[in-house]
Design an enzyme around this catalytic site. Structure first.
Site, short mmCIF file in Angstrom:
data_model
loop_
_atom_site.label_atom_id
_atom_site.label_comp_id
_atom_site.label_asym_id
_atom_site.label_seq_id
_atom_site.Cartn_x
_atom_site.Cartn_y
_atom_site.Cartn_z
N ARG A 209 0.83 -1.21 0.00
CA ARG A 209 0.00 0.00 0.00
C ARG A 209 0.86 1.26 0.00
O ARG A 209 0.47 2.29 -0.55
CB ARG A 209 -0.94 0.00 1.22
CG ARG A 209 -1.85 -1.19 1.29
CD ARG A 209 -2.62 -1.41 -0.02
NE ARG A 209 -3.62 -2.46 0.10
CZ ARG A 209 -3.40 -3.76 -0.09
NH1 ARG A 209 -2.19 -4.19 -0.41
NH2 ARG A 209 -4.38 -4.64 0.04
N ASP B 10 16.37 6.58 25.03
CA ASP B 10 15.56 7.25 26.05
C ASP B 10 16.20 7.05 27.41
O ASP B 10 16.82 6.02 27.68
CB ASP B 10 14.14 6.68 26.05
CG ASP B 10 13.19 7.52 26.91
OD1 ASP B 10 12.50 8.38 26.34
OD2 ASP B 10 13.18 7.33 28.15
N ASN C 143 12.36 18.49 25.90
CA ASN C 143 13.05 19.65 26.45
C ASN C 143 13.96 20.30 25.41
O ASN C 143 14.47 19.65 24.51
CB ASN C 143 13.87 19.24 27.68
CG ASN C 143 15.02 18.32 27.31
OD1 ASN C 143 16.11 18.79 26.99
ND2 ASN C 143 14.76 17.00 27.28
N PHE C 144 14.14 21.63 25.58
CA PHE C 144 14.91 22.39 24.59
C PHE C 144 16.41 22.20 24.74
O PHE C 144 17.15 22.40 23.79
CB PHE C 144 14.54 23.87 24.65
CG PHE C 144 13.29 24.17 23.87
CD1 PHE C 144 13.29 24.10 22.49
CD2 PHE C 144 12.10 24.46 24.51
CE1 PHE C 144 12.15 24.34 21.75
CE2 PHE C 144 10.94 24.71 23.79
CZ PHE C 144 10.96 24.64 22.40
N GLU C 145 16.86 21.82 25.91
CA GLU C 145 18.29 21.58 26.09
C GLU C 145 18.75 20.48 25.12
O GLU C 145 19.74 20.64 24.39
CB GLU C 145 18.57 21.18 27.54
CG GLU C 145 20.03 21.25 27.90
CD GLU C 145 20.30 20.72 29.30
OE1 GLU C 145 19.34 20.47 30.06
OE2 GLU C 145 21.48 20.56 29.63
N CYS D 23 17.89 29.17 14.25
CA CYS D 23 17.48 30.26 13.36
C CYS D 23 16.07 30.75 13.72
O CYS D 23 15.79 31.94 13.68
CB CYS D 23 17.46 29.80 11.90
SG CYS D 23 19.05 29.50 11.14
N CYS E 190 4.05 19.78 29.78
CA CYS E 190 3.01 18.81 30.10
C CYS E 190 2.87 18.66 31.62
O CYS E 190 1.89 18.14 32.12
CB CYS E 190 3.23 17.48 29.40
SG CYS E 190 4.90 16.87 29.47
N CYS F 264 24.52 27.79 11.55
CA CYS F 264 24.30 27.58 10.11
C CYS F 264 25.31 28.33 9.25
O CYS F 264 25.73 27.83 8.21
CB CYS F 264 22.89 28.04 9.73
SG CYS F 264 21.59 26.91 10.26
ZN LIG Z 1 20.50 27.94 12.01
#
Ligand SMILES: [Zn+2]
Length: 339
Positions: free
Chosen positions: A7, A55, A126-128, A169, A183, A244
């Protein structure tokens, strides 16, 4: 066509050739909570060649409402999510080389984990870790797909190094801890998890199948309660951040600073040991049985005492529950495990 992936091959966006590319690909899923469960399942069912899921946490009853790879038995046994996920994913598709790694992704190990992957999927909370992944993926030239959910709202963004703006960015810098809802504070419902994971997995399949022209143009924001689905077009924006444009990977080069982190989803603190030590888990379990209730398996020892609940992994890493700051966590760790 009646094959396992027929499929998917019938769908013109993938086709036979796309499926062959998917089959040859290796995918890394970082974090196996709600998003990670859904992402890993879709990738494995889609027939990637190899899937690694990493994890740092273990399964608890409060995960079962939305973390679709796990069962009551996993929570009762206190299995690490990576181990429970590996077993389940292998049952879903024995053709895929599945690997579960019980570890905390940090500056010291992230590069090795990303190496060899054709796409990296963000199942973290988490952003870290996300800023670290962003840097490591930019440096390695590996596309990665950011995803985040809270309440009934979620975001997704594919980052293609050298081609599209990265997370830095877009956000400019690592958000301060506690600056946004989590959460922990706002809860989360399962449907938004599957919507966002679906967007992430869709972009991943396009990348793997070589369908670059079909990629979404920017950030996807979905609110299931309000009924909105928005795509912010970033195509006119060139990557501009120091990573970047100048190869300045600040988040990948800093050492794991505090060695501890407050975990999303519950009152808990993770403590990381300083060097690569190991803990004799059976000996620790025997010792702790004198002071409280112990659950032990080959990966970890979980202890419940009068003043503490903590889980210790074989590498000495620990998750201390019911505490709000790292000082309190360290005190309990020293008392029960040693320093
Ligand atoms: Zn960047």
């Amino acid at each position: 066509m009646s094959g396992r992936y027929s499929r998917q091959e019938l769908f013109p966006g993938i086709g036979r050739a796309g499926q062959e590319r998917i089959r040859a690909a290796r995918v890394l899923v970082v974090g196996c909570g709600a998003l990670g469960s859904s992402l890993a399942e879709m990738m494995v069912r889609a027939g990637v060649g190899g899937l690694t899921v990493v994890d740092r946490d273990y399964v608890e009853p409060s995960n079962l409402q939305r973390q679709s790879l796990f069962e009551e038995e996993d929570a009762a046994r206190g299995l690490p999510k990576a181990a429970a996920a590996e077993a389940r994913l292998r049952r879903l598709n024995s053709e895929v080389e599945v690997r579960g790694i019980v570890a905390d992704v940090c500056a010291e190990n992230a590069e090795e984990m990303v190496r060899g992957a054709q796409v990296v999927l963000d199942g973290t909370d988490n952003f870290e870790t996300r800023f670290l992944l962003n840097d490591v993926c930019l440096r390695a030239g590996v596309p990665w797909v950011y995803g985040a959910c809270v309440g009934a709202y979620g975001l997704a963004l594919l980052v293609r190094p050298g081609h599209s703006p990265c997370l830095r960015c877009v956000l400019e810098r690592l958000p301060d801890p506690g600056s946004g809802p989590t959460c922990d504070t706002a809860g989360v419902v399962a449907p938004i998890v599957h919507v966002i994971a679906g967007v992430q997995a869709g972009e991943a399949l396009k990348v793997l199948a070589g369908q670059i022209g079909a990629l979404l143009p920017g950030i996807v924001a979905v609110d299931l309660w309000a009924g909105t689905f928005e795509v912010t077009d970033l195509r006119g924006r060139a990557p501009w951040c120091p990573a970047c444009t100048a190869g300045q990977y600040d988040y990948a080069s800093r050492e794991s600073t505090s060695g501890s982190a407050v975990l999303c989803g519950r009152e808990a603190v993770q403590l990381r040991p300083r060097a690569g030590g190991t803990v004799d888990l059976p000996a620790l379990a025997a010792r702790l049985r004198e002071s409280g209730e112990v659950l032990a398996n080959e990966y970890l020892v979980r202890f419940r005492g009068s003043d503490a609940e903590l889980v210790v992994f074989g590498d000495g890493r620990a998750i201390v529950k019911g505490v709000k700051d790292t000082a309190q966590a360290r005190t309990l760790y020293a008392k029960y495990v040693g320093s």
